[in-house]
Write a protein that holds these residues in place. Sequence first.
Motif, PDB file in Angstrom:
ATOM      1  N   GLU A  13      -5.071   2.763   6.277  1.00 50.11           N
ATOM      2  CA  GLU A  13      -4.571   3.065   4.774  1.00 50.11           C
ATOM      3  C   GLU A  13      -5.662   3.274   3.839  1.00 50.11           C
ATOM      4  OE1 GLU A  13      -0.915   2.885   3.830  1.00 50.11           O
ATOM      5  OE2 GLU A  13      -1.012   3.294   6.082  1.00 50.11           O
ATOM      6  N   ARG A  58       0.078  -0.327  -5.554  1.00 52.09           N
ATOM      7  CA  ARG A  58      -0.863   0.189  -4.441  1.00 52.09           C
ATOM      8  C   ARG A  58      -2.304  -0.277  -4.750  1.00 52.09           C
ATOM      9  NH1 ARG A  58       2.241   4.837  -5.726  1.00 52.09           N
ATOM     10  NH2 ARG A  58       0.295   6.101  -6.177  1.00 52.09           N
ATOM     11  N   ARG A  59      -2.508  -0.136  -6.111  1.00 50.51           N
ATOM     12  CA  ARG A  59      -4.338  -0.501  -6.405  1.00 50.51           C
ATOM     13  C   ARG A  59      -4.273  -2.188  -6.300  1.00 50.51           C
ATOM     14  NH1 ARG A  59      -7.162   0.895 -11.798  1.00 50.51           N
ATOM     15  NH2 ARG A  59      -5.935  -1.040 -12.703  1.00 50.51           N
ATOM     16  N   LEU A 110       0.778  -1.200  -0.076  1.00 47.53           N
ATOM     17  CA  LEU A 110       0.193   0.043   0.059  1.00 47.53           C
ATOM     18  C   LEU A 110       0.776   1.068   0.097  1.00 47.53           C
ATOM     19  CD1 LEU A 110      -2.741  -0.935   2.419  1.00 47.53           C
ATOM     20  CD2 LEU A 110      -2.905  -0.951   0.130  1.00 47.53           C
ATOM     21  N   THR A 111       1.975   1.185   0.321  1.00 49.52           N
ATOM     22  CA  THR A 111       3.023   2.265   0.295  1.00 49.52           C
ATOM     23  C   THR A 111       4.058   2.053  -0.947  1.00 49.52           C
ATOM     24  OG1 THR A 111       4.719   1.199   1.938  1.00 49.52           O
ATOM     25  CG2 THR A 111       2.893   2.443   2.753  1.00 49.52           C
ATOM     26  N   ARG A 146      -6.209   7.076   4.115  1.00 49.88           N
ATOM     27  CA  ARG A 146      -5.152   7.632   3.524  1.00 49.88           C
ATOM     28  C   ARG A 146      -5.179   7.525   2.095  1.00 49.88           C
ATOM     29  NH1 ARG A 146      -0.297   6.990   1.564  1.00 49.88           N
ATOM     30  NH2 ARG A 146      -0.212   4.427   1.958  1.00 49.88           N
ATOM     31  N   LEU A 147      -5.160   6.416   1.510  1.00 44.53           N
ATOM     32  CA  LEU A 147      -4.897   6.362   0.038  1.00 44.53           C
ATOM     33  C   LEU A 147      -6.171   7.307  -0.755  1.00 44.53           C
ATOM     34  CD1 LEU A 147      -4.031   2.716  -0.303  1.00 44.53           C
ATOM     35  CD2 LEU A 147      -2.760   4.462  -0.817  1.00 44.53           C
ATOM     36  N   VAL A 162      -5.951   4.885  -8.147  1.00 44.59           N
ATOM     37  CA  VAL A 162      -6.085   4.296  -6.722  1.00 44.59           C
ATOM     38  C   VAL A 162      -6.859   4.966  -5.690  1.00 44.59           C
ATOM     39  CG1 VAL A 162      -4.204   4.186  -4.844  1.00 44.59           C
ATOM     40  CG2 VAL A 162      -3.405   4.053  -7.145  1.00 44.59           C
ATOM     41  N   ARG A 163      -7.254   6.127  -6.023  1.00 44.70           N
ATOM     42  CA  ARG A 163      -8.123   6.847  -5.036  1.00 44.70           C
ATOM     43  C   ARG A 163      -9.395   6.356  -5.365  1.00 44.70           C
ATOM     44  NH1 ARG A 163      -5.251  11.710  -6.677  1.00 44.70           N
ATOM     45  NH2 ARG A 163      -7.356  12.467  -7.958  1.00 44.70           N
ATOM     46  N   ASP A 188      -3.693   9.968  -1.915  1.00 52.44           N
ATOM     47  CA  ASP A 188      -2.956   9.230  -3.018  1.00 52.44           C
ATOM     48  C   ASP A 188      -2.913  10.154  -4.448  1.00 52.44           C
ATOM     49  OD1 ASP A 188      -1.548   6.108  -3.607  1.00 52.44           O
ATOM     50  OD2 ASP A 188      -2.328   7.223  -5.464  1.00 52.44           O
ATOM     51  N   ALA A 244      -9.344   2.817  -3.707  1.00 52.76           N
ATOM     52  CA  ALA A 244      -9.694   2.979  -2.424  1.00 52.76           C
ATOM     53  C   ALA A 244     -10.987   3.498  -1.770  1.00 52.76           C
ATOM     54  CB  ALA A 244      -8.531   4.092  -1.860  1.00 52.76           C
TER      55      ALA A 244
END
Length: 413
Positions: free
Chosen positions: A391, A368-369, A360-361, A394-395, A404-405, A399, A408
């Motif tokens: 996480e 990440r996705r 995830l980082t 946060r993403l 990715v956003r 992100d 998430a």
Amino acid sequence: MRFDWTGLEAAIREQIVGFVHRIRAEHPDEHVYGAAVHEFYAESGGTMGWTLVGVASEERLAAAATGTLDAQALRWSPADWPWQLDPGETEDEWARRLEAAATADGGRRWDAVHTRYLRTAARACKAARKQLVADGVVDRDFVVVAMDEAWELLPLSLTPAQIRRHFPELDAERREVDRLAALPPERQVAELVAAVESPAPVLSSERAVEWLRTLGAVAVPAVLERLDRSREKWRWAKLLADIGVGSAEVFDALERTMTSKRPSEPDRAWAAAALARLGRMDLVATRLDSLPEEVAAQGLADPYTSFRDHGTHGPLDYTPLENALATHRRWHDAVLRQLSPGRGFCALGPDEVETALAGLTSALPVVRRHALVALSHAPLDTERRGRYAAELARLRRDDPDPLVRDAAALAGG
């Protein structure tokens, strides 16, 4: 957690019996020939749904049959039967209890619980038929079957005589299995390889491939020979990856197939995927500049897809992908498309969760996705679920990549 398997079997039996009684009362002039529990929906490590119950009659079968959907094709296709029973509140509560038992220890017992559930359903089918015949509701030719996609539950819910009568092709396959099992392994391999490419095998090509995978290393020389000679190379490349035995000879053969311009692009792509699944993504990476996009993208993405779970595989590891894209960043978006949500990601085992959480980082949006989507279906204990939720927030908020956003936000929702 102790689970009431006897109660579960009784619940399935009573649901079948009650539904058949109802259909017979509502349609007394029709000859009901069978009932089935079907649609065994489950997500590895998580959801375990209750089945549907279907019932069919000879009259409805004859009325539904057409030139393209003949009676024989519909006879044992319970999803197409006229009468279906969805789970009610009682059955949904049993499903919740079953899922809780499967996921109680972080999902480590999920497979064992799921297997026992399927076998319990098959036993319930036998018990339901016995009761219905005793009640005089159906004749002795009536059967109740547990119908999974692979038909593996049929022999557990029927007697050998019932299989011979209603599923002769399954009986013929069983006899072929018995014959092959008596042969030495090398002879088994030869006959199974022939069955895979036969236009009309007694043993299905899927069953033959599964058997070859089980035989493992002894099958590799014959599979390599077919990889070189067969017109359709993809199935043999995939089988090498599923067997999971890497050697210089295997790597050389797959690399030849991947780089040759003679095979089709799908065949070359499966060879690239097999190399990556066997731990040699570096061989794909060194050829990226000369590979078609389909071949390159599948080769880089395949260890992270559901195809990984078809056979032997190592633990989840994003490092080979990160290394490959570090020097060939232009392939990132192609791999991102290959690993789009909904295309089938690998199912994470409990020992792979930490790797996915670390992903995830990652500096790469594709990692990440993938990690956040794979974790959304993974068996997580309370502590890891809390970390995952933090996480995701946060993403979703920070992100830099919109895809990715979006993923998430969807996973968080």
